[in-house]
Write an enzyme that holds these catalytic residues in place. Structure first.
Site, PDB file in Angstrom:
ATOM      1  N   CYS A 135      -5.967   0.726   4.465  1.00 57.78           N
ATOM      2  CA  CYS A 135      -6.227  -0.721   4.587  1.00 57.78           C
ATOM      3  C   CYS A 135      -5.430  -1.314   5.748  1.00 57.78           C
ATOM      4  O   CYS A 135      -5.931  -2.192   6.466  1.00 57.78           O
ATOM      5  CB  CYS A 135      -5.845  -1.446   3.294  1.00 57.78           C
ATOM      6  SG  CYS A 135      -6.725  -0.860   1.853  1.00 57.78           S
TER       7      CYS A 135
HETATM    8  C1  BEZ Z   1      -5.453   3.110   1.472  1.00 63.90           C
HETATM    9  O1  BEZ Z   1      -5.756   2.002   1.917  1.00 63.90           O
HETATM   10  O2  BEZ Z   1      -4.817   3.896   2.131  1.00 63.90           O
HETATM   11  C2  BEZ Z   1      -5.881   3.518   0.108  1.00 63.90           C
HETATM   12  C3  BEZ Z   1      -6.042   2.568  -0.876  1.00 63.90           C
HETATM   13  C4  BEZ Z   1      -6.406   2.977  -2.151  1.00 63.90           C
HETATM   14  C5  BEZ Z   1      -6.648   4.319  -2.393  1.00 63.90           C
HETATM   15  C6  BEZ Z   1      -6.508   5.262  -1.386  1.00 63.90           C
HETATM   16  C7  BEZ Z   1      -6.124   4.854  -0.123  1.00 63.90           C
END
Ligand code: BEZ
Length: 211
Positions: free
Chosen positions: A46
């Protein structure tokens, strides 16, 4: 939870965001819009996504597209995390992030897929036209960061259809030939497509990109 399909009016809502309270339809105004959810603040994928969106602002502006993000985290968390995004992605976040702590918007847009995760939003993308109709829906899993070049490509295609009566063929990219919409009659072609056209089959008529 509602089922939203292409062509439906994008449901309106009022929500708190990092840029204050937003009434979605009023905020959109006459622009195109992208509403996209991410699973959670302070997560690696994210962080790269929101940094990338900030860097693409000029591209979205050029296309008259406003962008708004969403997760179920609160305002304080969003604002604090933005500092990390700016630092690590070498950018300045320049779009609002909705704080959907009560999951009102997430449920309205079916962004929580309980068999993937019953608490967090998946990576949903809604492209909304100036008529407030939903033009595109894509859903990615939490583990896959989105390809924002693809999103720009789709917006270019949607806008060509909206403004120039063409569709775009497989793997089309900006500058490639386009398909004349089936609704256009052969008689209308010379006036609408002065760059010329090629009829491969009566139902398959190509023209140089009109814009
Ligand atoms: C991420 O944004 O890295 C992420 C968020 C939730 C689950 C897996 C990755």
């Amino acid at each position: 939870m509602s089922t939203i399909r292409l062509g439906d009016e994008a449901p309106n809502f009022t929500a708190q965001s990092t840029e204050g309270e937003i009434n979605f339809h009023e905020w959109l105004g006459d622009s195109w819009g992208i509403l996209f959810s991410h699973p959670a603040d302070y997560t690696p994928v994210c962080t790269t996504e929101l940094g990338t969106v900030a860097k693409y602002k000029a591209e979205f502006d050029k296309r008259n597209v406003k962008v708004i993000a969403l997760s179920v985290d609160g305002i304080a968390s969003h604002k604090d995390w933005v500092k990390d995004i700016n630092e690590t992605q070498n950018t300045t976040v320049n779009f609002p992030i909705i704080a959907d702590e009560d999951r009102k918007v997430s449920m309205l847009y079916d962004m929580i897929h309980p068999n993937a995760n019953d608490q967090l939003t998946v990576r949903s993308v809604f492209v909304i036209g100036p008529d407030k109709k939903v033009k595109l829906i894509i859903v990615y899993p939490a583990s896959t960061g989105r390809n924002f070049d693809e999103l720009l490509r789709v917006i270019d295609s949607l806008q060509l259809t909206a403004y120039h009566k063409v569709a775009t063929p497989a793997n089309w990219k900006n500058g490639d030939d386009c398909v004349i919409s089936p609704s256009v009659t052969n008689e209308e072609i010379p006036a609408l497509f002065p760059k010329g056209h090629t009829e491969i089959k009566p139902y398959l008529r190509m023209t140089p990109q009109p814009n």
